[in-house]
Design a protein around this motif. Structure first.
Motif, mmCIF file in Angstrom:
data_model
loop_
_atom_site.group_PDB
_atom_site.id
_atom_site.type_symbol
_atom_site.label_atom_id
_atom_site.label_comp_id
_atom_site.label_asym_id
_atom_site.label_seq_id
_atom_site.Cartn_x
_atom_site.Cartn_y
_atom_site.Cartn_z
ATOM 1 N N PHE A 254 0.848 -1.180 0.000
ATOM 2 C CA PHE A 254 0.000 0.000 0.000
ATOM 3 C C PHE A 254 0.889 1.236 0.000
ATOM 4 O O PHE A 254 1.974 1.230 0.586
ATOM 5 C CB PHE A 254 -0.872 0.037 1.261
ATOM 6 N N LYS A 255 0.418 2.305 -0.643
ATOM 7 C CA LYS A 255 1.162 3.566 -0.647
ATOM 8 C C LYS A 255 0.195 4.683 -0.272
ATOM 9 O O LYS A 255 -0.914 4.769 -0.815
ATOM 10 C CB LYS A 255 1.777 3.827 -2.018
ATOM 11 N N PHE A 256 0.637 5.543 0.628
ATOM 12 C CA PHE A 256 -0.184 6.628 1.142
ATOM 13 C C PHE A 256 0.496 7.971 0.881
ATOM 14 O O PHE A 256 1.632 8.014 0.423
ATOM 15 C CB PHE A 256 -0.444 6.404 2.644
ATOM 16 N N ARG A 257 -0.209 9.054 1.191
ATOM 17 C CA ARG A 257 0.353 10.389 0.953
ATOM 18 C C ARG A 257 1.581 10.664 1.804
ATOM 19 O O ARG A 257 2.515 11.316 1.355
ATOM 20 C CB ARG A 257 -0.695 11.473 1.230
ATOM 21 N N PHE B 286 -3.450 3.995 8.861
ATOM 22 C CA PHE B 286 -3.955 2.766 8.238
ATOM 23 C C PHE B 286 -3.511 1.546 9.033
ATOM 24 O O PHE B 286 -4.313 0.641 9.306
ATOM 25 C CB PHE B 286 -3.461 2.688 6.789
ATOM 26 N N ILE B 287 -2.242 1.520 9.439
ATOM 27 C CA ILE B 287 -1.731 0.405 10.240
ATOM 28 C C ILE B 287 -2.535 0.270 11.532
ATOM 29 O O ILE B 287 -2.875 -0.844 11.947
ATOM 30 C CB ILE B 287 -0.228 0.589 10.540
ATOM 31 N N SER B 288 -2.864 1.382 12.148
ATOM 32 C CA SER B 288 -3.649 1.355 13.392
ATOM 33 C C SER B 288 -5.031 0.749 13.157
ATOM 34 O O SER B 288 -5.516 -0.047 13.967
ATOM 35 C CB SER B 288 -3.791 2.769 13.958
ATOM 36 N N ARG C 110 -11.377 -3.204 2.784
ATOM 37 C CA ARG C 110 -12.539 -2.349 3.074
ATOM 38 C C ARG C 110 -12.156 -1.121 3.907
ATOM 39 O O ARG C 110 -12.952 -0.187 4.001
ATOM 40 C CB ARG C 110 -13.644 -3.146 3.760
ATOM 41 N N LEU C 111 -10.978 -1.112 4.507
ATOM 42 C CA LEU C 111 -10.534 0.043 5.292
ATOM 43 C C LEU C 111 -10.101 1.210 4.427
ATOM 44 O O LEU C 111 -10.000 2.337 4.898
ATOM 45 C CB LEU C 111 -9.369 -0.360 6.219
ATOM 46 N N LEU C 112 -9.825 0.944 3.161
ATOM 47 C CA LEU C 112 -9.318 1.999 2.257
ATOM 48 C C LEU C 112 -10.429 2.915 1.790
ATOM 49 O O LEU C 112 -11.544 2.589 1.673
ATOM 50 C CB LEU C 112 -8.630 1.371 1.061
#
Length: 94
Positions: A32-35, A43-45, A92-94
């Motif tokens: 996964f890649k985030f800003r 996201f990890i949390s 589904r968290l995304l």
């Protein structure tokens, strides 16, 4: 209740239902890649909360804005249906 390792055919069938997941070194993996770091860590949390409620804990790797998740079921000595269930919940968290 015993958790069974899935066969290669079962894994191939189940992975076809997921976007971006692959089997790498015997584990179900997605990158996964985030800003930025804060978004990645948030996201990890979220993943940690979902996983803990399932009693199924993934391997989480983070470098700045990138997160890699590896799923395997140690009790089954491989990938189980529990890993695919968690993968769906993670998506589904995304």
């Amino acid at each position: 209740m015993a958790i069974n390792k899935l066969s290669e055919v079962e894994i191939s069938s189940a992975i076809a239902q997921l976007a971006g997941w692959a089997v790498v070194n015997g584990k179900l993996q997605k990158n996964f890649k985030f800003r930025d770091f804060v978004e990645a860590f948030g996201f990890i949390s979220k993943v940690a909360i979902v996983a803990d409620k399932m009693g199924h804990h993934p391997e989480l790797f983070n470098v700045y804005n990138k997160v890699t998740i590896d799923l395997t079921t140690h009790d089954a000595n491989g990938i189980s249906a529990l890993d695919f269930e968690l993968a769906q919940k993670i998506d589904r968290l995304l």
